[in-house]
Design a protein around this motif. Structure first.
Motif, PDB file in Angstrom:
ATOM      1  N   ALA A  77       0.832  -1.207   0.000  1.00 53.87           N
ATOM      2  CA  ALA A  77       0.000   0.000   0.000  1.00 53.87           C
ATOM      3  C   ALA A  77       0.866   1.256   0.000  1.00 53.87           C
ATOM      4  O   ALA A  77       0.587   2.225  -0.728  1.00 53.87           O
ATOM      5  N   ASP A  78       1.927   1.254   0.807  1.00 52.19           N
ATOM      6  CA  ASP A  78       2.824   2.414   0.845  1.00 52.19           C
ATOM      7  C   ASP A  78       3.596   2.538  -0.461  1.00 52.19           C
ATOM      8  O   ASP A  78       3.794   3.655  -0.970  1.00 52.19           O
ATOM      9  N   PHE A  79       4.039   1.409  -1.026  1.00 51.07           N
ATOM     10  CA  PHE A  79       4.731   1.410  -2.312  1.00 51.07           C
ATOM     11  C   PHE A  79       3.830   1.989  -3.391  1.00 51.07           C
ATOM     12  O   PHE A  79       4.252   2.826  -4.210  1.00 51.07           O
ATOM     13  N   GLU A  80       2.564   1.580  -3.394  1.00 50.01           N
ATOM     14  CA  GLU A  80       1.611   2.083  -4.380  1.00 50.01           C
ATOM     15  C   GLU A  80       1.387   3.585  -4.198  1.00 50.01           C
ATOM     16  O   GLU A  80       1.293   4.340  -5.179  1.00 50.01           O
ATOM     17  N   ARG A  81       1.311   4.029  -2.947  1.00 50.23           N
ATOM     18  CA  ARG A  81       1.151   5.467  -2.691  1.00 50.23           C
ATOM     19  C   ARG A  81       2.338   6.250  -3.229  1.00 50.23           C
ATOM     20  O   ARG A  81       2.184   7.318  -3.823  1.00 50.23           O
ATOM     21  N   ARG A  82       3.550   5.722  -3.040  1.00 47.57           N
ATOM     22  CA  ARG A  82       4.744   6.387  -3.548  1.00 47.57           C
ATOM     23  C   ARG A  82       4.711   6.477  -5.071  1.00 47.57           C
ATOM     24  O   ARG A  82       5.092   7.507  -5.648  1.00 47.57           O
ATOM     25  N   LEU A  83       4.265   5.405  -5.721  1.00 47.63           N
ATOM     26  CA  LEU A  83       4.196   5.412  -7.185  1.00 47.63           C
ATOM     27  C   LEU A  83       3.190   6.452  -7.678  1.00 47.63           C
ATOM     28  O   LEU A  83       3.442   7.143  -8.669  1.00 47.63           O
ATOM     29  N   ARG A  84       2.064   6.557  -6.987  1.00 44.51           N
ATOM     30  CA  ARG A  84       1.071   7.573  -7.384  1.00 44.51           C
ATOM     31  C   ARG A  84       1.630   8.979  -7.221  1.00 44.51           C
ATOM     32  O   ARG A  84       1.228   9.906  -7.942  1.00 44.51           O
TER      33      ARG A  84
END
Length: 328
Positions: A77-84
């Motif tokens: 979830a944090d990785f996805e937030r960083r990508l966004r």
């Protein structure tokens, strides 16, 4: 024949199985990584929980002990937030997301207003960014080995404050100890002679703000990168000042540059006390300052360690391969 795995969402006495849902196919590819390297990294980092991760339809299936699956979900979830937010889908970013997931009480705040987002990759970096972004800290010492991000994060903070209009100038200075007597043999002006020693700073500025903006702000005098000798006799007002490679300052040089701090300015001093290149038996100005300024109000010091070294993902795989072969 391998044992059949339980349906997603079910549990045995030892494991749970859940699917981390991902709505976009392109985002799923980024999360999984090339040849599913990111999933392999998750499994390696969380092997104590017997974690297994694989791409499944519109998501990532996670099997393992409850705690490990929960950490993996939080990391994804944090990785996805960083990508966004514009971060690159790299193993280093995933490692940072894993560190954040395993330290939920710690704030992994990112630096905003930059060409690309800058987020802490380790717990030590997260604490360092907290100190850097606290305006009450007029002077911060960031010390630790190479590769911990101590200088890059300081420059990123300075760029963010400059672009937000909090400071009028960003000044980066470092001693050119390695040049020594050789400066006289190099062609060009003194600025041109010491310029090679400033290359790491130029590289960081280009990455954080782009070549065009960097040159524009330099031409207006808003960015200055110069050897420490150029600081003598000046008062640095309304500036974010970074003293890099400070372990190679003498005690006199350190006192000189610290007392240049003017009104509405902040200073960050970075260096590695274990890598002093001063000739003879001269005392490092950084070591001396850390000792005598330890309890002075308004000064903060943060020590990064080998655990904060951010390496290319390939390095981790090389280390793992040597460890598996039983070689140091």
């Amino acid at each position: 024949m391998s044992a059949k795995r339980p349906p997603a969402g079910t549990a045995t006495s030892d494991t749970v199985s859940r699917v981390y849902q991902v709505s976009q196919a392109e985002r799923l590819r980024d999360l999984c990584g090339p040849h599913h390297r990111h999933l392999a990294l998750l499994e390696t980092r969380l092997k104590l929980y017997n974690l297994r991760a694989e791409s499944q339809g519109g998501g990532i299936r996670l099997d393992g002990m409850e705690e490990g699956v929960s950490v993996a979900e939080a990391a994804l979830a944090d990785f996805e937030r960083r990508l966004r937010s514009g971060a690159e889908p790299t193993e280093m970013e995933l490692d940072g997301a894993l560190q954040a997931a395993q330290s939920p009480a710690q704030n992994f705040t990112g630096l905003k207003g930059l060409r690309k987002p800058v987020t802490a990759m380790t717990r030590g970096q997260a604490k360092y960014i907290e100190l850097l972004t606290n305006a009450d800290n007029a002077l911060i010492f960031g010390v630790g080995p190479a590769g911990t991000g101590k200088t890059f994060l300081a420059v990123a903070t300075g760029v963010a404050e400059l672009q937000a209009g909090i400071r009028q100038r960003l000044i980066v200075t470092r001693p050119a100890v390695e040049a020594g007597e050789k400066l006289g043999f190099l062609p060009g002006t003194l600025e041109e002679k010491v310029d090679p020693y400033m290359l790491p700073i130029w590289d960081s500025l280009r990455e954080l703000m782009g070549q065009e903006q960097m040159e524009r702000r330099m031409s207006r005098g808003e960015i200055e990168v110069a050897p420490i000798a150029f600081m003598r006799g000046r008062t640095l007002k309304n500036a974010f000042v970074i003293v890099d490679e400070a372990q190679n300052t003498t005690v006199a040089q350190m006192k000189m540059v610290l007392t240049r701090l003017g009104r509405d300015s902040r200073m960050v001093v970075t260096g590695d006390p274990g890598q002093v290149d001063l000739p003879g038996s001269q005392t490092s100005g950084l070591k001396h300052a850390l000792r005598i300024l330890e309890h002075v109000e308004g000064i903060a010091a943060h020590h990064l360690t080998a655990a904060d070294v951010v390496r290319h993902g390939l390095v981790s795989r090389i280390i793992d391969a040597y460890a598996a072969a039983g070689e140091s």
